[in-house]
Write an enzyme that holds these catalytic residues in place. Structure first.
Site, mmCIF file in Angstrom:
data_model
loop_
_atom_site.group_PDB
_atom_site.id
_atom_site.type_symbol
_atom_site.label_atom_id
_atom_site.label_comp_id
_atom_site.label_asym_id
_atom_site.label_seq_id
_atom_site.Cartn_x
_atom_site.Cartn_y
_atom_site.Cartn_z
ATOM 1 N N LYS A 101 -44.174 -19.870 -33.306
ATOM 2 C CA LYS A 101 -44.891 -18.885 -32.505
ATOM 3 C C LYS A 101 -44.140 -18.574 -31.214
ATOM 4 C CE LYS A 101 -48.253 -18.020 -35.306
ATOM 5 N NZ LYS A 101 -48.393 -16.684 -35.933
ATOM 6 N N SER A 113 -49.468 -15.976 -31.043
ATOM 7 C CA SER A 113 -50.503 -16.935 -30.680
ATOM 8 C C SER A 113 -50.295 -17.325 -29.224
ATOM 9 C CB SER A 113 -50.400 -18.185 -31.567
ATOM 10 O OG SER A 113 -51.191 -19.246 -31.079
ATOM 11 N N ASP A 149 -45.567 -11.445 -51.101
ATOM 12 C CA ASP A 149 -45.159 -12.325 -50.014
ATOM 13 C C ASP A 149 -44.482 -11.515 -48.911
ATOM 14 O OD1 ASP A 149 -44.288 -14.324 -48.379
ATOM 15 O OD2 ASP A 149 -43.082 -15.366 -49.879
ATOM 16 N N TYR A 199 -45.698 -25.030 -36.035
ATOM 17 C CA TYR A 199 -46.471 -23.865 -35.589
ATOM 18 C C TYR A 199 -46.058 -23.460 -34.177
ATOM 19 C CZ TYR A 199 -50.518 -20.800 -34.922
ATOM 20 O OH TYR A 199 -51.321 -19.711 -34.695
ATOM 21 N N GLY A 214 -50.851 -9.914 -44.227
ATOM 22 C CA GLY A 214 -51.864 -10.948 -44.042
ATOM 23 C C GLY A 214 -53.250 -10.360 -43.860
ATOM 24 N N ALA A 215 -53.520 -9.271 -44.581
ATOM 25 C CA ALA A 215 -54.763 -8.512 -44.369
ATOM 26 C C ALA A 215 -55.891 -8.933 -45.305
ATOM 27 C CB ALA A 215 -54.492 -7.016 -44.523
ATOM 28 N N GLY A 216 -55.728 -10.045 -46.006
ATOM 29 C CA GLY A 216 -56.771 -10.498 -46.899
ATOM 30 C C GLY A 216 -57.954 -11.115 -46.194
#
Length: 263
Positions: free
Chosen positions: A152, A135, A57, A148, A12-14
């Site tokens: 989490k 989170s 992915d 969510y 998820g480093a975009g």
């Protein structure tokens, strides 16, 4: 964990927290492999830090394998794995079964699949560090979005299990639990056409300051270096968590009042 000279993989480093962690680890001396489902965005991250990029992915076993293969082929090993990729999912109870499957895959199973891939190697070596970006919703809850909140909570539980199971065997684990961070995910919630999603976003932004991803990344790098488990970019979350445990009924009633105040 010595960061200078280490090899780190970040999913998820975009954008957002993942990109900030990649930049911070590279600045601290890590060789970095970055992944994201958004190929152009993650390529920009890699170009910024001089790292390697793998588009794919991270929730799939093949996606995890591609990231680890790239790291092993280029650098011979993986020392740090940052499981950061995450999605917001549907609001309310989440009507779409496929959407529930997807958020469970991204927000939970991605961590499990990554850990299954790296832990055996780390046990042989007696070192490694796994970072779960969860989170504050995993310690408290997320108003307006059951998928969510549930995933989490599960991510925090998995991080705890990893630390308990392998913390005496050379494997460090950190669990990152921020409230509001200035990311595309939070901005999308605030701008959503769905009223429940906007309320969920408002519950985050009204509960405390919205911090910059770079501030979160600095704490993550420090936690890896120090071997710290719980990373709280918003220290007040610990107070809220203690209040929850001290009187669950009172905390639930207070959260209902908070939800009602947001409409």
């Amino acid at each position: 964990m010595r960061i200078d000279g280490s090899v780190a993989v970040i999913t998820g480093a975009g954008s957002g927290i993942g990109r900030a962690i990649a930049v911070a680890l590279a600045a601290a001396g890590s060789s970095v492999v970055v992944g994201d489902i958004h190929a152009e965005a993650v390529a920009e991250t890699a170009a910024t830090i001089g790292g390697l990029t793998v588009a794919g992915d991270a929730a799939s076993a093949d996606g995890v394998a591609a990231l680890l293969d790239a790291a092993h082929n280029a650098f011979g090993r993986v020392d740090i794995f940052v499981a950061n990729a995450g999605i917001a999912g549907e609001s309310g109870l989440g009507d779409d079964e496929a959407a529930w499957d997807r958020i469970i895959d991204v927000n939970l199973r991605a961590h499990i699949r990554a850990a299954k891939a790296v832990v055996p190697e780390w046990l042989e070596r007696g070192s490694g560090h796994f970072v779960v970006v969860a989170s504050a919703a995993g310690l408290l809850t997320q108003l307006g979005a059951a998928p969510y909140s549930v995933t989490k909570h599960a991510a925090v539980g998995f991080a705890e299990w990893l630390s308990i199971s392998y913390g005496d065997k050379g494997i460090g684990v950190s669990c990152v639990c921020p409230m509001g961070v200035d990311t595309p995910l939070l901005r999308a919630m605030a701008e959503s056409p769905d009223e429940e999603t906007r309320m969920a976003g408002a519950s985050v932004t009204s509960a405390g300051a919205v911090v910059d991803p770079d501030a979160v990344a600095a704490l993550v790098v420090a936690a890896i270096a120090d071997g710290t488990f719980l990373v709280l970019p918003h220290p007040e979350v610990l107070t809220m968590y203690r209040q929850k445990g001290a009187d669950y009924e009172r905390w639930l009633a207070g959260m209902r009042r908070f939800r009602n105040s947001l409409g």
